[in-house]
Write a protein that holds these residues in place. Structure first.
Motif, PDB file in Angstrom:
ATOM      1  N   PHE A 307      43.503  36.888 -10.670  1.00 34.67           N
ATOM      2  CA  PHE A 307      42.280  36.110 -10.776  1.00 34.67           C
ATOM      3  C   PHE A 307      41.721  36.207 -12.198  1.00 34.67           C
ATOM      4  CE2 PHE A 307      42.632  37.205  -6.307  1.00 34.67           C
ATOM      5  CZ  PHE A 307      42.361  35.998  -5.688  1.00 34.67           C
ATOM      6  N   PHE A 308      41.203  35.089 -12.685  1.00 39.14           N
ATOM      7  CA  PHE A 308      40.557  35.030 -14.002  1.00 39.14           C
ATOM      8  C   PHE A 308      41.426  35.675 -15.086  1.00 39.14           C
ATOM      9  CE2 PHE A 308      37.048  35.274 -10.855  1.00 39.14           C
ATOM     10  CZ  PHE A 308      36.483  34.036 -11.077  1.00 39.14           C
ATOM     11  N   PRO A 309      42.614  35.165 -15.303  1.00 40.30           N
ATOM     12  CA  PRO A 309      43.528  35.807 -16.253  1.00 40.30           C
ATOM     13  C   PRO A 309      43.039  35.810 -17.694  1.00 40.30           C
ATOM     14  CG  PRO A 309      44.366  33.662 -15.576  1.00 40.30           C
ATOM     15  CD  PRO A 309      43.213  33.966 -14.673  1.00 40.30           C
ATOM     16  N   LYS A 310      42.135  34.873 -18.053  1.00 38.90           N
ATOM     17  CA  LYS A 310      41.673  34.795 -19.445  1.00 38.90           C
ATOM     18  C   LYS A 310      40.189  35.103 -19.589  1.00 38.90           C
ATOM     19  CE  LYS A 310      45.172  31.468 -21.005  1.00 38.90           C
ATOM     20  NZ  LYS A 310      45.400  30.165 -21.674  1.00 38.90           N
ATOM     21  N   LEU A 311      39.521  35.510 -18.524  1.00 37.64           N
ATOM     22  CA  LEU A 311      38.070  35.699 -18.581  1.00 37.64           C
ATOM     23  C   LEU A 311      37.711  36.868 -19.500  1.00 37.64           C
ATOM     24  CD1 LEU A 311      35.544  34.421 -17.199  1.00 37.64           C
ATOM     25  CD2 LEU A 311      35.533  36.413 -15.695  1.00 37.64           C
ATOM     26  N   SER A 312      36.932  36.573 -20.544  1.00 35.25           N
ATOM     27  CA  SER A 312      36.520  37.617 -21.496  1.00 35.25           C
ATOM     28  C   SER A 312      35.028  37.903 -21.420  1.00 35.25           C
ATOM     29  CB  SER A 312      36.891  37.204 -22.924  1.00 35.25           C
ATOM     30  OG  SER A 312      36.239  35.993 -23.291  1.00 35.25           O
ATOM     31  N   LEU A 313      34.237  36.950 -20.896  1.00 34.42           N
ATOM     32  CA  LEU A 313      32.786  37.141 -20.799  1.00 34.42           C
ATOM     33  C   LEU A 313      32.346  36.836 -19.370  1.00 34.42           C
ATOM     34  CD1 LEU A 313      30.007  35.956 -23.234  1.00 34.42           C
ATOM     35  CD2 LEU A 313      29.792  35.554 -20.787  1.00 34.42           C
ATOM     36  N   LEU A 314      31.589  37.775 -18.784  1.00 34.33           N
ATOM     37  CA  LEU A 314      31.059  37.604 -17.435  1.00 34.33           C
ATOM     38  C   LEU A 314      29.597  38.023 -17.431  1.00 34.33           C
ATOM     39  CD1 LEU A 314      31.458  37.000 -14.415  1.00 34.33           C
ATOM     40  CD2 LEU A 314      32.205  39.369 -14.121  1.00 34.33           C
ATOM     41  N   GLU A 338      33.020  41.394 -22.594  1.00 39.20           N
ATOM     42  CA  GLU A 338      31.564  41.287 -22.644  1.00 39.20           C
ATOM     43  C   GLU A 338      31.014  41.105 -21.232  1.00 39.20           C
ATOM     44  OE1 GLU A 338      27.983  38.716 -24.808  1.00 39.20           O
ATOM     45  OE2 GLU A 338      30.061  38.529 -25.502  1.00 39.20           O
ATOM     46  N   LEU A 339      30.066  41.971 -20.865  1.00 37.59           N
ATOM     47  CA  LEU A 339      29.498  41.968 -19.517  1.00 37.59           C
ATOM     48  C   LEU A 339      27.984  42.086 -19.606  1.00 37.59           C
ATOM     49  CD1 LEU A 339      29.844  42.228 -16.371  1.00 37.59           C
ATOM     50  CD2 LEU A 339      29.963  44.701 -16.738  1.00 37.59           C
ATOM     51  N   THR A 368      31.074  44.950 -25.236  1.00 37.22           N
ATOM     52  CA  THR A 368      29.651  44.588 -25.268  1.00 37.22           C
ATOM     53  C   THR A 368      29.086  44.670 -23.856  1.00 37.22           C
ATOM     54  OG1 THR A 368      30.005  43.060 -27.110  1.00 37.22           O
ATOM     55  CG2 THR A 368      27.956  42.829 -25.896  1.00 37.22           C
ATOM     56  N   LEU A 369      27.982  45.388 -23.693  1.00 37.95           N
ATOM     57  CA  LEU A 369      27.305  45.490 -22.403  1.00 37.95           C
ATOM     58  C   LEU A 369      25.847  45.103 -22.588  1.00 37.95           C
ATOM     59  CD1 LEU A 369      27.117  46.286 -19.413  1.00 37.95           C
ATOM     60  CD2 LEU A 369      26.727  48.652 -20.144  1.00 37.95           C
ATOM     61  N   ASN A 370      25.410  44.128 -21.813  1.00 35.49           N
ATOM     62  CA  ASN A 370      24.019  43.662 -21.874  1.00 35.49           C
ATOM     63  C   ASN A 370      23.600  43.316 -23.304  1.00 35.49           C
ATOM     64  OD1 ASN A 370      23.874  44.067 -19.116  1.00 35.49           O
ATOM     65  ND2 ASN A 370      22.989  46.116 -19.309  1.00 35.49           N
ATOM     66  N   LYS A 371      24.480  42.574 -23.977  1.00 33.07           N
ATOM     67  CA  LYS A 371      24.230  42.043 -25.328  1.00 33.07           C
ATOM     68  C   LYS A 371      24.213  43.112 -26.413  1.00 33.07           C
ATOM     69  CE  LYS A 371      23.748  37.804 -23.831  1.00 33.07           C
ATOM     70  NZ  LYS A 371      24.756  36.777 -24.128  1.00 33.07           N
ATOM     71  N   THR A 372      24.587  44.349 -26.085  1.00 30.79           N
ATOM     72  CA  THR A 372      24.614  45.416 -27.085  1.00 30.79           C
ATOM     73  C   THR A 372      26.044  45.905 -27.266  1.00 30.79           C
ATOM     74  OG1 THR A 372      22.373  46.118 -26.513  1.00 30.79           O
ATOM     75  CG2 THR A 372      23.724  47.685 -27.728  1.00 30.79           C
ATOM     76  N   THR A 373      26.509  45.940 -28.508  1.00 33.57           N
ATOM     77  CA  THR A 373      27.876  46.363 -28.796  1.00 33.57           C
ATOM     78  C   THR A 373      28.075  47.837 -28.464  1.00 33.57           C
ATOM     79  OG1 THR A 373      28.031  44.739 -30.571  1.00 33.57           O
ATOM     80  CG2 THR A 373      29.619  46.536 -30.608  1.00 33.57           C
ATOM     81  N   ILE A 374      29.207  48.142 -27.867  1.00 35.59           N
ATOM     82  CA  ILE A 374      29.570  49.523 -27.552  1.00 35.59           C
ATOM     83  C   ILE A 374      30.353  50.071 -28.740  1.00 35.59           C
ATOM     84  CG2 ILE A 374      30.810  51.021 -25.940  1.00 35.59           C
ATOM     85  CD1 ILE A 374      30.522  48.693 -23.884  1.00 35.59           C
ATOM     86  N   LEU A 375      29.718  50.896 -29.538  1.00 36.16           N
ATOM     87  CA  LEU A 375      30.383  51.482 -30.688  1.00 36.16           C
ATOM     88  C   LEU A 375      31.363  52.554 -30.219  1.00 36.16           C
ATOM     89  CD1 LEU A 375      27.281  51.836 -33.044  1.00 36.16           C
ATOM     90  CD2 LEU A 375      28.942  49.968 -32.956  1.00 36.16           C
ATOM     91  N   ALA A 376      32.304  52.907 -31.085  1.00 33.08           N
ATOM     92  CA  ALA A 376      33.322  53.894 -30.721  1.00 33.08           C
ATOM     93  C   ALA A 376      32.695  55.212 -30.306  1.00 33.08           C
ATOM     94  CB  ALA A 376      34.279  54.090 -31.902  1.00 33.08           C
ATOM     95  N   ARG A 377      31.616  55.590 -30.993  1.00 32.55           N
ATOM     96  CA  ARG A 377      30.971  56.859 -30.660  1.00 32.55           C
ATOM     97  C   ARG A 377      30.332  56.793 -29.281  1.00 32.55           C
ATOM     98  NH1 ARG A 377      28.628  61.197 -34.143  1.00 32.55           N
ATOM     99  NH2 ARG A 377      27.361  62.489 -32.763  1.00 32.55           N
ATOM    100  N   GLU A 378      29.701  55.653 -28.950  1.00 32.37           N
ATOM    101  CA  GLU A 378      29.081  55.538 -27.633  1.00 32.37           C
ATOM    102  C   GLU A 378      30.132  55.598 -26.536  1.00 32.37           C
ATOM    103  OE1 GLU A 378      26.286  52.627 -24.835  1.00 32.37           O
ATOM    104  OE2 GLU A 378      27.090  51.864 -26.720  1.00 32.37           O
TER     105      GLU A 378
END
Length: 529
Positions: A307-314, A338-339, A368-378
């Motif tokens: 299902f959704f083989p190309k979905l990148s943003l939900l 991105e979620l 990206t979660l809730n419009k905020t980028t997940i940095l490597a440290r996070e």
């Protein structure tokens, strides 16, 4: 604005009209028992205008789609709208009388540019280039073919007919036929009726073959009519179909083959099964289902079902998702990066900061979660925190899986499908780390050192105990009081205790100290812009 001149004889069942600035659909014209004269029965878009469901004094004159949305009005108060070309003249100052002039002065001193032998306000920009026609809420009810279109429309790339009285695709095609460069069409809040059959839809499809973005919000189009839309708009890339009270169902396998973005916000979706039926759309990369009432998320384990083989943003904001198992399921989307999950109960299972860390740890490929980028440290901090939080259960499962409870490890991994991957990445948590974290405020305080300038400069250092949840904005206010540095000019960074690393930039005023993984005895460096 012009007012329609239709009489009671020319109003037809299903016709869209305006009455006292409210839109409605004609459902009846004729006499009403007990009332003199001729009346028009309307089904109102605005339910508050309704008085009944088409019955008066025990007799039914018409039916409505939504209870109590109907009423009777006199025909002379009904506005049947205006022609498309008249709306263009009213909005943009089209003047058919002047010819063979490049620029003339229009009404009120406005410059008017020649289009062939016709004119339009300079306000619309240079018509040798692509431009937009926006007739929002102009009461457009009909579009008849006009010679002006050949001069006016060929360069138009966007047509917005939202909140008008149009209800026929055939009528819309009368203008898009003259728009070979149209890419975006908006018909929001127009009550469009479906073509009679596939043949009728195919007949006008050539008038829409350049449209890649279509907006049909609040049209009340039935989901079962979307295959007609797919036939008419064969090259559609983006479809907005929000707030239509549409109950989702399956689509033919060849529907929307080119579709990349689909917005379904505020349609009732009481089961994820309905969303799964969209999972066969081959090119879909972005899906928005905000405010739909979705209770949970799941994907079949069968490898045959992709299902959704190309979905990148939900985007699943403002739903009813309450279980962490739903978060696990989202990790099955192979390309999800991105979620959005804000305003779901699952984010209230723990403090906001920890709830975010839980979601980050459970979905490995997300950036990206809730419009905020997940940095490597996070990501590292979240996954290590996650391994510690559930470390006790992990060790218990390891100790008993081969002896007393052989299924315990299977159950653990079913609820924590990424745990083994995380342990392989960072190693098992130390036993000493598994002590239950205290919720007392004194145990969550961080001792941080604050210095203005640089650590080597010898400037005064102030040590402060602050809750780990202190926002950077609050920290800047404290620094302003202590060091007299304007909070608007502060640039903050920090260095971890006992290291010689370069300072790490603190670049989000709305995040907390713990978000940036600031720990005891770390040094916060203050410079000013």
């Amino acid at each position: 604005m012009s007012t329609g001149t239709n009489t009671k004889c020319s109003l037809m069942d299903g016709q869209r009209v305006c009455c006292n600035n409210e839109y409605a659909t004609v459902r009846y014209t004729g006499p009403v028992v007990g009332a003199s004269g001729m009346w028009v029965g309307l089904e109102w878009d605005n339910l508050s205008r309704g008085r009944h469901s088409g019955s008066y004094k025990g007799r039914e004159y018409f039916s409505v789609g939504r209870p109590n949305s109907g009423s009777f009005v006199r025909s002379h108060v009904v506005d049947a709208g205006i022609e498309f070309i008249d709306a263009v003249k009213e909005k943009y100052g089209l003047d058919e009388s002047a010819v063979n002039e490049e620029v003339i002065e229009g009404i009120g001193g406005r410059d008017i540019i020649v289009i062939g032998a016709k004119f339009i306000n300079k306000k619309q920009s240079n018509f040798s280039e692509s431009f937009s026609i926006n007739l929002y809420n102009m009461k457009v009810s009909s579009i008849t073919v006009n010679p002006l279109y050949e001069h006016l429309l060929p360069k138009a790339s966007l047509l917005d007919l939202s909140n008008n009285l149009i209800n026929s695709w055939l009528v819309v095609s009368n203008v898009t036929f003259f728009m070979p460069n149209i890419s975006t069409l908006s018909l929001n809040n127009c009550r469009m009726t479906a073509p009679l059959n596939d043949s009728e839809a195919s007949m006008i499809s050539s008038c829409f073959d350049k449209v890649s973005t279509l907006s049909l919000n609040k049209t009340l189009i039935n989901w079962h009519d979307l295959p007609f839309v797919s036939i008419m708009f064969a090259n559609l890339r983006e479809l907005s179909f929000c707030d239509n009270s549409a109950q989702l169902s399956g689509l033919p396998s060849d529907s929307f083959a080119q579709l990349q973005m689909l917005l379904l916000d505020f349609n009732p979706i009481d089961s994820w099964d309905l969303v799964l039926q969209l999972g066969r759309l081959p090119g879909l990369t972005e899906l928005y289902c905000n405010g739909c009432g979705i209770p949970s998320v799941y994907f079949p384990d069968s490898k045959e079902d992709q299902f959704f083989p190309k979905l990148s943003l939900l985007s699943l904001k403002q739903n009813k998702i309450s279980s962490l198992e739903s978060i696990n399921q989202l990790n099955k989307l192979p390309r999800l990066v991105e979620l959005s999950l804000t305003a779901n109960p699952v984010l209230s299972l723990d403090k906001e900061e920890y709830a975010r860390m839980e979601v980050v740890a459970r979905i490995g490929g997300m950036v990206t979660l809730n419009k905020t980028t997940i940095l490597a440290r996070e990501r590292m901090e979240s996954e290590v925190w996650y391994s510690i939080k559930y470390g006790t259960q992990w060790f218990e499962a390891k100790a008993t899986s081969d002896v007393t409870e052989p299924d315990l490890m299977g159950r653990f991994l079913a609820f924590h499908p990424r745990y083994r991957e995380i342990v392989k990445k960072y190693g098992e948590p130390e036993i000493g780390q598994l002590k239950k974290t205290s919720n007392k405020l004194k145990d969550s305080l961080l001792l941080v050192n604050i210095v203005v300038g640089s650590i080597e400069s010898g400037t005064r250092v102030v040590s402060k105990k602050l809750p780990s949840g202190t926002t950077i904005m609050k920290l800047k206010i404290i620094i302003e009081k202590v060091f007299r540095v304007d909070k608007k000019k502060q640039l903050l960074s920090y260095v971890s205790a006992g290291t010689s690393n370069k300072p790490v930039l603190i670049d989000n005023d709305y995040r907390s100290l713990s978000f940036f993984a600031i720990d005891n005895n770390d040094t916060i460096i203050v410079t000013s812009s």
